[in-house]
Design a protein around this motif. Structure first.
Motif, mmCIF file in Angstrom:
data_model
loop_
_atom_site.group_PDB
_atom_site.id
_atom_site.type_symbol
_atom_site.label_atom_id
_atom_site.label_comp_id
_atom_site.label_asym_id
_atom_site.label_seq_id
_atom_site.Cartn_x
_atom_site.Cartn_y
_atom_site.Cartn_z
ATOM 1 N N TYR A 85 0.860 -1.190 -0.245
ATOM 2 C CA TYR A 85 -0.140 0.101 -0.020
ATOM 3 C C TYR A 85 1.013 1.400 0.026
ATOM 4 O O TYR A 85 0.398 2.325 -0.696
ATOM 5 N N PHE A 86 2.014 1.140 0.578
ATOM 6 C CA PHE A 86 2.921 2.438 0.320
ATOM 7 C C PHE A 86 4.441 1.474 0.979
ATOM 8 O O PHE A 86 4.524 0.582 1.293
ATOM 9 N N PHE A 87 5.308 2.614 0.517
ATOM 10 C CA PHE A 87 6.659 2.101 0.810
ATOM 11 C C PHE A 87 7.590 3.043 1.579
ATOM 12 O O PHE A 87 7.308 4.256 1.397
ATOM 13 N N MET A 88 8.634 2.648 2.068
ATOM 14 C CA MET A 88 9.577 3.517 2.782
ATOM 15 C C MET A 88 10.687 3.475 1.895
ATOM 16 O O MET A 88 11.691 2.344 1.923
ATOM 17 N N ILE A 89 11.057 4.579 1.308
ATOM 18 C CA ILE A 89 12.082 4.406 0.151
ATOM 19 C C ILE A 89 13.459 5.441 0.800
ATOM 20 O O ILE A 89 13.126 6.225 1.095
ATOM 21 N N PRO A 90 14.552 4.558 0.868
ATOM 22 C CA PRO A 90 15.807 5.138 1.442
ATOM 23 C C PRO A 90 15.963 6.269 0.406
ATOM 24 O O PRO A 90 16.199 6.396 -0.632
ATOM 25 N N PHE A 91 16.493 7.392 1.104
ATOM 26 C CA PHE A 91 16.812 8.575 0.379
ATOM 27 C C PHE A 91 18.308 9.138 1.273
ATOM 28 O O PHE A 91 18.220 9.458 2.270
ATOM 29 N N ASN A 92 19.242 9.479 0.187
ATOM 30 C CA ASN A 92 20.337 10.039 0.890
ATOM 31 C C ASN A 92 20.232 11.571 0.917
ATOM 32 O O ASN A 92 20.284 12.362 -0.137
ATOM 33 N N ASN A 93 20.101 11.946 2.147
ATOM 34 C CA ASN A 93 19.954 13.497 2.319
ATOM 35 C C ASN A 93 21.409 13.965 2.555
ATOM 36 O O ASN A 93 21.733 13.950 3.660
ATOM 37 N N LYS A 94 21.935 14.711 1.582
ATOM 38 C CA LYS A 94 23.209 15.123 1.526
ATOM 39 C C LYS A 94 23.256 16.389 2.525
ATOM 40 O O LYS A 94 24.321 16.662 3.175
ATOM 41 N N LYS A 95 22.274 17.183 2.768
ATOM 42 C CA LYS A 95 22.057 18.270 3.560
ATOM 43 C C LYS A 95 22.275 17.967 5.208
ATOM 44 O O LYS A 95 23.197 18.598 5.612
ATOM 45 N N LYS A 96 21.836 16.709 5.452
ATOM 46 C CA LYS A 96 21.853 16.192 6.741
ATOM 47 C C LYS A 96 22.937 15.453 7.114
ATOM 48 O O LYS A 96 23.382 15.065 8.187
ATOM 49 N N SER A 106 1.669 3.981 -2.887
ATOM 50 C CA SER A 106 1.587 3.193 -3.987
ATOM 51 C C SER A 106 0.363 3.539 -4.743
ATOM 52 O O SER A 106 -0.469 4.134 -4.409
ATOM 53 N N ALA A 107 0.123 2.672 -5.921
ATOM 54 C CA ALA A 107 -0.979 3.028 -6.780
ATOM 55 C C ALA A 107 -2.277 2.280 -6.095
ATOM 56 O O ALA A 107 -3.262 2.717 -6.060
ATOM 57 N N LYS A 108 -1.673 1.173 -5.288
ATOM 58 C CA LYS A 108 -2.738 0.518 -4.794
ATOM 59 C C LYS A 108 -3.111 1.212 -3.375
ATOM 60 O O LYS A 108 -4.289 0.994 -3.147
ATOM 61 N N GLY A 109 -2.261 1.969 -2.693
ATOM 62 C CA GLY A 109 -2.691 2.838 -1.878
ATOM 63 C C GLY A 109 -3.675 3.914 -2.147
ATOM 64 O O GLY A 109 -4.576 4.189 -1.257
#
Length: 318
Positions: A85-96, A106-109
């Protein structure tokens, strides 16, 4: 009450393991506020399973993972990646200088929330295959399609576009068509994890084996599914009647959710919707949409409640 900043390790302090992080009293109270005491164990088990099956997610801050999962729970969407229904996507926060988990519906969500609102008779996305698009009507300018009836033949042809549509209970209909080329350029422009040029090299087998891990974004591995979600998001934001719950989901989609409830948008596909504005102007006055009668008048049993707002308030202690 939001999770205290004291739970976030300072520089030089070892990062607390995610399972150990969830056992802290302040975190347990935060979870109980949103999930409820009797459901806390189920929620914790699901979120731990989601983290354990995604090595990249294990590198994200504990707080961002929990906030993303709680956002899904506030929308009554389970965090299990198997349900999708939803995803937790890793993101590289360069600022932090750290990796954070991005909440991505997701579309299903989106379909689930639309059905739950009780305002939509149908909502879906059709993949358009080669030979099915017949151009535009010379009088109305609307796209024309003729679908191939033989499923085997249809599936054997390449996908050249995406058609999203909805029909509401009062008869109002809308559709939106994008070519695959337009979708590719859209992803290239708005997704930091996707490059059209890199995708071409990947499909041509020009990426070294030891660098393939860099191309784990869903835009590379599940392009059509991401396109489906994007089409629904675009269609609903422009012409759909959004319940308060749907507006909150739209606002949180593609965001890293901070401890205080503020959101950092990793991918800004469209302008962020103001939840209060949507609730007053769209949900309560759907007759403003062309061709619609008032849903509140004709279908009072389907009008959304304020419950999702309470869940959102519990999430950030407001």
């Amino acid at each position: 009450m939001a999770v205290s900043n004291s739970l976030t390790p300072s520089k030089g302090q070892a990062r607390l393991g995610f399972t150990a992080y969830l056992t802290q009293d302040a975190v347990n109270r935060q979870i109980a506020k949103v999930v409820g005491g009797k459901n806390s164990e189920r929620f914790v088990s699901s979120i731990i399973s989601a983290v354990q099956t995604n090595p990249a997610l294990q590198e994200c801050t504990n707080q961002s993972i929990l906030s993303a999962a709680l956002q899904g729970e506030a929308l009554k969407l389970p965090p299990s990646p198997q349900l999708g229904y939803f995803f937790m996507i890793p993101f590289n926060n360069k600022k932090k200088g750290c990796k954070e988990a991005q909440f991505q519906l997701s579309a299903k969500g989106y379909k689930q929330l639309a059905m739950r609102s009780g305002q939509y008779l149908d909502l879906d996305v059709i993949y358009i295959h080669e030979g099915e698009y017949l151009g535009r009507d010379k009088f109305t300018g609307k796209q024309k399609f003729e679908f191939i009836e033989d499923d085997d033949e249809r599936e054997s042809r390449p996908i050249i576009g995406y058609l999203a549509y909805f029909e509401m209970l009062n008869g109002f209909r809308k559709q939106l068509f994008w070519t695959k080329s337009k979708m590719e350029h859209h992803a290239d422009k708005y997704s930091q994890a996707y490059s059209l040029e890199a995708d071409k090299k990947l499909k041509a087998g020009k990426i070294p084996q030891n660098e393939l891990w860099k191309y784990s974004s869903y835009w590379y591995t599940s392009f059509d599914e991401m396109a489906e979600k994007t089409m629904i998001r675009q269609l609903l934001s422009k012409w759909g009647v959004l319940s308060i719950e749907m507006a909150q989901a739209y606002e949180s989609d593609l965001a890293v959710i901070n401890e205080d409830g503020t959101k950092d948008y990793v991918e800004n596909e469209t302008d962020v919707i103001d939840v209060t504005e949507v609730a007053s102007e769209v949900v309560q006055e759907p007759e403003q949409l062309e061709g619609q009668t008032s849903i509140e008048k004709d279908f009072p049993q389907y009008m959304p409640t304020e419950q999702p707002m309470d869940a959102q308030a519990a999430l950030f202690g407001k």
